[in-house]
Motif scaffolding. Structure first.
Motif, PDB file in Angstrom:
ATOM      1  N   LEU A 103       1.428 -20.838 -30.104  1.00  0.00           N
ATOM      2  CA  LEU A 103       0.650 -21.147 -31.313  1.00  0.00           C
ATOM      3  C   LEU A 103      -0.016 -19.885 -31.867  1.00  0.00           C
ATOM      4  O   LEU A 103      -0.073 -19.685 -33.078  1.00  0.00           O
ATOM      5  CB  LEU A 103      -0.396 -22.220 -31.006  1.00  0.00           C
ATOM      6  N   SER A 104      -0.511 -19.023 -30.976  1.00  0.00           N
ATOM      7  CA  SER A 104      -1.112 -17.760 -31.422  1.00  0.00           C
ATOM      8  C   SER A 104      -0.071 -16.879 -32.087  1.00  0.00           C
ATOM      9  O   SER A 104      -0.333 -16.248 -33.122  1.00  0.00           O
ATOM     10  CB  SER A 104      -1.734 -17.020 -30.228  1.00  0.00           C
ATOM     11  N   LEU A 105       1.135 -16.842 -31.502  1.00  0.00           N
ATOM     12  CA  LEU A 105       2.216 -16.035 -32.063  1.00  0.00           C
ATOM     13  C   LEU A 105       2.562 -16.508 -33.478  1.00  0.00           C
ATOM     14  O   LEU A 105       2.705 -15.696 -34.395  1.00  0.00           O
ATOM     15  CB  LEU A 105       3.453 -16.126 -31.164  1.00  0.00           C
ATOM     16  N   ILE A 106       2.676 -17.831 -33.649  1.00  0.00           N
ATOM     17  CA  ILE A 106       3.063 -18.380 -34.954  1.00  0.00           C
ATOM     18  C   ILE A 106       1.967 -18.199 -35.992  1.00  0.00           C
ATOM     19  O   ILE A 106       2.201 -17.666 -37.083  1.00  0.00           O
ATOM     20  CB  ILE A 106       3.430 -19.871 -34.823  1.00  0.00           C
ATOM     21  N   PHE A 107       0.747 -18.637 -35.652  1.00  0.00           N
ATOM     22  CA  PHE A 107      -0.318 -18.703 -36.660  1.00  0.00           C
ATOM     23  C   PHE A 107      -1.119 -17.411 -36.815  1.00  0.00           C
ATOM     24  O   PHE A 107      -1.776 -17.220 -37.847  1.00  0.00           O
ATOM     25  CB  PHE A 107      -1.261 -19.861 -36.338  1.00  0.00           C
ATOM     26  N   ARG A 108      -1.031 -16.521 -35.857  1.00  0.00           N
ATOM     27  CA  ARG A 108      -1.771 -15.264 -35.975  1.00  0.00           C
ATOM     28  C   ARG A 108      -0.874 -14.040 -36.012  1.00  0.00           C
ATOM     29  O   ARG A 108      -1.222 -13.028 -36.618  1.00  0.00           O
ATOM     30  CB  ARG A 108      -2.771 -15.149 -34.822  1.00  0.00           C
ATOM     31  N   GLY A 109       0.309 -14.143 -35.399  1.00  0.00           N
ATOM     32  CA  GLY A 109       1.196 -12.987 -35.361  1.00  0.00           C
ATOM     33  C   GLY A 109       2.274 -12.975 -36.427  1.00  0.00           C
ATOM     34  O   GLY A 109       2.580 -11.934 -36.999  1.00  0.00           O
ATOM     35  N   LEU A 110       2.843 -14.166 -36.714  1.00  0.00           N
ATOM     36  CA  LEU A 110       3.999 -14.226 -37.617  1.00  0.00           C
ATOM     37  C   LEU A 110       3.756 -15.055 -38.866  1.00  0.00           C
ATOM     38  O   LEU A 110       4.671 -15.271 -39.653  1.00  0.00           O
ATOM     39  CB  LEU A 110       5.204 -14.826 -36.862  1.00  0.00           C
ATOM     40  N   TRP A 111       2.531 -15.542 -39.065  1.00  0.00           N
ATOM     41  CA  TRP A 111       2.279 -16.521 -40.115  1.00  0.00           C
ATOM     42  C   TRP A 111       2.733 -16.113 -41.512  1.00  0.00           C
ATOM     43  O   TRP A 111       3.262 -16.954 -42.266  1.00  0.00           O
ATOM     44  CB  TRP A 111       0.811 -16.906 -40.145  1.00  0.00           C
ATOM     45  N   PRO A 112       2.571 -14.849 -41.947  1.00  0.00           N
ATOM     46  CA  PRO A 112       3.017 -14.498 -43.309  1.00  0.00           C
ATOM     47  C   PRO A 112       4.474 -14.875 -43.583  1.00  0.00           C
ATOM     48  O   PRO A 112       4.814 -15.293 -44.689  1.00  0.00           O
ATOM     49  CB  PRO A 112       2.815 -12.980 -43.358  1.00  0.00           C
ATOM     50  N   SER A 113       5.341 -14.760 -42.575  1.00  0.00           N
ATOM     51  CA  SER A 113       6.754 -15.105 -42.762  1.00  0.00           C
ATOM     52  C   SER A 113       6.946 -16.591 -43.010  1.00  0.00           C
ATOM     53  O   SER A 113       7.826 -16.995 -43.775  1.00  0.00           O
ATOM     54  CB  SER A 113       7.571 -14.688 -41.527  1.00  0.00           C
ATOM     55  N   PHE A 114       6.128 -17.421 -42.365  1.00  0.00           N
ATOM     56  CA  PHE A 114       6.236 -18.871 -42.557  1.00  0.00           C
ATOM     57  C   PHE A 114       5.522 -19.312 -43.831  1.00  0.00           C
ATOM     58  O   PHE A 114       5.975 -20.215 -44.530  1.00  0.00           O
ATOM     59  CB  PHE A 114       5.669 -19.611 -41.347  1.00  0.00           C
ATOM     60  N   GLU A 115       4.413 -18.667 -44.138  1.00  0.00           N
ATOM     61  CA  GLU A 115       3.662 -19.007 -45.347  1.00  0.00           C
ATOM     62  C   GLU A 115       4.486 -18.756 -46.594  1.00  0.00           C
ATOM     63  O   GLU A 115       4.429 -19.517 -47.566  1.00  0.00           O
ATOM     64  CB  GLU A 115       2.356 -18.199 -45.385  1.00  0.00           C
ATOM     65  N   GLU A 116       5.275 -17.687 -46.574  1.00  0.00           N
ATOM     66  CA  GLU A 116       6.126 -17.357 -47.717  1.00  0.00           C
ATOM     67  C   GLU A 116       7.480 -18.076 -47.661  1.00  0.00           C
ATOM     68  O   GLU A 116       8.361 -17.820 -48.483  1.00  0.00           O
ATOM     69  CB  GLU A 116       6.367 -15.837 -47.761  1.00  0.00           C
ATOM     70  N   LYS A 117       7.635 -18.979 -46.684  1.00  0.00           N
ATOM     71  CA  LYS A 117       8.877 -19.750 -46.487  1.00  0.00           C
ATOM     72  C   LYS A 117      10.072 -18.821 -46.305  1.00  0.00           C
ATOM     73  O   LYS A 117      11.195 -19.122 -46.702  1.00  0.00           O
ATOM     74  CB  LYS A 117       9.101 -20.702 -47.661  1.00  0.00           C
ATOM     75  N   GLN A 118       9.811 -17.706 -45.687  1.00  0.00           N
ATOM     76  CA  GLN A 118      10.858 -16.715 -45.418  1.00  0.00           C
ATOM     77  C   GLN A 118      11.548 -17.029 -44.098  1.00  0.00           C
ATOM     78  O   GLN A 118      12.757 -16.855 -43.957  1.00  0.00           O
ATOM     79  CB  GLN A 118      10.218 -15.322 -45.363  1.00  0.00           C
ATOM     80  N   ALA A 119      10.763 -17.505 -43.120  1.00  0.00           N
ATOM     81  CA  ALA A 119      11.289 -17.760 -41.781  1.00  0.00           C
ATOM     82  C   ALA A 119      11.304 -19.250 -41.471  1.00  0.00           C
ATOM     83  O   ALA A 119      10.530 -20.029 -42.013  1.00  0.00           O
ATOM     84  CB  ALA A 119      10.447 -17.018 -40.745  1.00  0.00           C
TER      85      ALA A 119
END
Length: 206
Positions: free
Chosen positions: A185-201
């Motif tokens: 959860l830390s990896l997704i929401f704190r480490g990689l979140w910009p990629s998911f927020e922009e619907k890139q990943a």
């Protein structure tokens, strides 16, 4: 949308900028001069051009009017590894097993095996050197989160985060163990979140 590592993003354009003018062509009169479908195709034609040629864009950003020079075909040169696929596993032993199954792709697409005993600083150095061209990362969520926090790799190219749901001998998975679930959860929401927020990943469970 604006790709942050594409020519427009490198030039400074942002999501939400309204294009007022492309080179000498003003958009308001140009778009209203014919059928919308035809005009959209024509606007695309105005933007496209030979790699290395210059494109001048006049845009409106909130209350400001700004001018940008965009070099067509300009590529972002990343000093660190930029994974396209990240595979997270429950343990180093499971990471090794997954890596062995992907070994045949290693020559064409070098794997970044980030599950050994090296300290994060050494992994960071390797990701800037020997593993800079790696596009597939295999690691545990805790180690990946630590590396992400340190900026050891770039996430602009990330397309898939694959969560390995292999069941160990104690009937545990990465998502049922409190420690690894918390790290994920830390990896997704704190480490990689910009990629998911922009619907890139895309997040996938396997």
């Amino acid at each position: 949308s604006v790709l942050s590592k594409g020519p427009a993003g490198i030039a400074g354009l942002q999501k939400g900028d309204e294009i007022l003018q492309i080179n000498d062509t003003k958009m308001k009169s140009f778009v209203s001069s014919g059928r919308i479908a035809d005009r959209i195709a024509d606007v695309s034609a105005l933007i496209r051009g030979e790699a290395g040629s210059e494109l001048i864009l006049r845009v409106k950003r909130e209350e400001q009017k700004l001018t940008f020079s965009v070099m067509r075909g300009q590529k972002f040169e990343c000093p660190r590894a930029a994974p396209v696929v990240i595979i997270v596993c429950i343990s180093a032993a499971r990471c090794r097993e997954v890596a062995e199954n992907l070994a045949e792709f290693d020559k064409e697409c070098p794997l970044a095996r980030l599950y050994g005993q090296l300290k994060p600083k050494l992994y960071q150095k390797v990701l800037e050197d020997k593993l800079r061209l790696s596009r597939v990362f295999i690691s545990t969520p805790g180690k990946l989160f630590t590396l992400a926090e340190k900026g050891a790799f770039d996430i602009h190219a990330l397309r898939y985060l694959i969560v390995d749901l292999w069941v160990d001998s104690k009937a545990r998975t990465l998502t049922t163990m409190m420690e690894t679930r918390s790290d994920l959860l830390s990896l997704i929401f704190r480490g990689l979140w910009p990629s998911f927020e922009e619907k890139q990943a895309t997040l996938a469970f396997f």
